[in-house]
Design a protein around this motif. Structure first.
Motif, PDB file in Angstrom:
ATOM      1  N   GLY A  34      14.236  57.330   6.975  1.00 18.61           N
ATOM      2  CA  GLY A  34      14.297  58.135   5.770  1.00 18.61           C
ATOM      3  C   GLY A  34      13.132  59.112   5.722  1.00 18.61           C
ATOM      4  O   GLY A  34      12.313  59.188   6.631  1.00 18.61           O
ATOM      5  N   SER A  57      14.800  58.070  -0.292  1.00 18.52           N
ATOM      6  CA  SER A  57      15.084  57.530   1.041  1.00 18.52           C
ATOM      7  C   SER A  57      13.924  56.755   1.644  1.00 18.52           C
ATOM      8  O   SER A  57      14.105  56.041   2.621  1.00 18.52           O
ATOM      9  N   ARG A  66      19.051  57.263   1.477  1.00 18.21           N
ATOM     10  CA  ARG A  66      19.167  56.839   2.882  1.00 18.21           C
ATOM     11  C   ARG A  66      20.614  56.495   3.188  1.00 18.21           C
ATOM     12  O   ARG A  66      21.181  55.567   2.614  1.00 18.21           O
ATOM     13  N   TYR A  84      25.681  60.711   0.217  1.00 13.44           N
ATOM     14  CA  TYR A  84      24.524  61.372   0.827  1.00 13.44           C
ATOM     15  C   TYR A  84      24.627  62.890   0.684  1.00 13.44           C
ATOM     16  O   TYR A  84      23.707  63.550   0.188  1.00 13.44           O
TER      17      TYR A  84
END
Length: 340
Positions: A5, A18, A307, A296
């Motif tokens: 991340g 992340s 993430r 995402y």
């Protein structure tokens, strides 16, 4: 897709969920230590990190001889495998890619122990079937990453005995242990096992990923000597050493963090379930959940980075991990999810 991340350098990111660092931020006293370290840049840092070792020894309640420091935990994972040179390594999955990355660097044969989703991706007793005499090293994470769960401590003790009898080194990643309380740590087992290596870091709990400071605890002098031979000289900057000396005195800050994380994580888990997402039990400062929606990409369009866990071995498309952040930031995330 990145295997880690925190890629804020190639994305437009307003809020980064992340990476799993402390939402309370870096303590002011640690920032002050980093500023003081600027005046030390004109000379080499202490090659033995003596003051840091003494401070961390008191912080942990273990002998300073058992400690080795690294430029982050990742450097230590690499040094460990280059020291031991394991021919066969067992890695539970899903887990942090750094173990696999380190094992591959010495051409180890890797055996993957696949944790079961029905058991919330926990290590169970059946892992012993894989831990035969031809295995040289076992990687474990406690709490795990990306799930954030703990391995049962009594089972872990039995596992250590099994590995001792088979001559297997056990490397336990405790980089997130401070977020759930040290009572879950295996530090109490260090004196009982020459084959146990604990790896920890100040990175996450003190929110200093840019400083890079990890450490390991190992009783075996022979193993420590082998690992030291794999570490570069002056691998700890003056910034890392000064910050670490202050970090190791912040017991009150850690306790405050544990309380904050527990309350805020519970709030986030409830919100995720209310929105229909499947969550997995965590005791750490992050939560992994499942969604059929391509979160995402859609959240990144809104400046929010999470993430994507689809490239974790043992997971797949639809799994995501988010860090526990401030209530304001968490509410922004949930408002963004509401609008998808």
């Amino acid at each position: 897709m990145s295997i880690h991340g925190g890629d804020v350098y190639r994305n437009h990111v307003d809020i980064d969920f992340s990476i799993n660092v402390n939402p309370l931020g870096t303590p002011e006293c640690v920032k002050e230590a980093l500023h003081r370290a600027v005046e030390m840049c004109g000379k080499y840092p202490d090659i033995e990190a003596e003051r840091l070792g003494e401070t961390v020894s008191m912080f942990l309640g273990v002998s300073g001889e058992y400690l080795l420091f690294g430029n982050g935990a990742s450097e230590l994972f690499m040094a460990i495998v280059h020291a031991i040179k394991p021919k066969k390594v067992v890695i539970p999955v899903p887990s942090f890619y750094g173990y696999e990355y380190a094992a591959k660097s010495v051409d180890s044969e890797i055996i993957y122990y696949e944790m079961n989703q029905k058991n919330h991706f926990c290590v169970k007793e059946d892992i012993n079937c894989m831990l035969t005499k031809d295995v040289d090293l076992l990687f474990l994470a406690n709490p795990g990453n990306p799930i954030g769960n703990l391995i049962d401590k009594e089972m872990m003790k039995e596992l250590l005995l099994h590995c001792r009898d088979k001559g297997i080194y056990v490397v336990v990643d405790e980089c997130f242990i401070d977020f759930c309380g040290n009572r879950f740590s295996l530090l109490s087992e260090i004196e009982k096992s020459e084959h146990l290596i604990l790896v920890r870091a100040f990175t996450k709990i003190f929110s200093i990923p840019g400083v890079r400071l990890g450490y390991l605890v190992c009783k075996s002098k022979a193993v420590r000597t082998q690992i030291v031979d794999q570490l570069p000289e002056w691998n700890l900057s003056c910034f890392a050493q000064e910050a670490g000396c202050i970090c190791a005195k912040q017991a009150e800050f850690i306790a405050e963090t544990v309380n904050y994380i527990e309350k805020e994580r519970q709030f986030m888990e409830e919100e995720l379930r209310r929105k229909g997402f499947q969550t997995f039990p965590s005791v750490s400062n992050f939560i992994t959940f499942y969604s059929d929606i391509p979160l995402y990409e859609r959240l990144l369009e809104k400046g929010i980075l999470i993430r994507d866990c689809s490239n974790f071995r043992g997971l797949g498309k639809g799994f995501y991990r988010i860090a526990v952040k401030s209530r304001k930031e968490n509410e922004i995330l949930f408002m963004a999810l509401e609008s998808l």
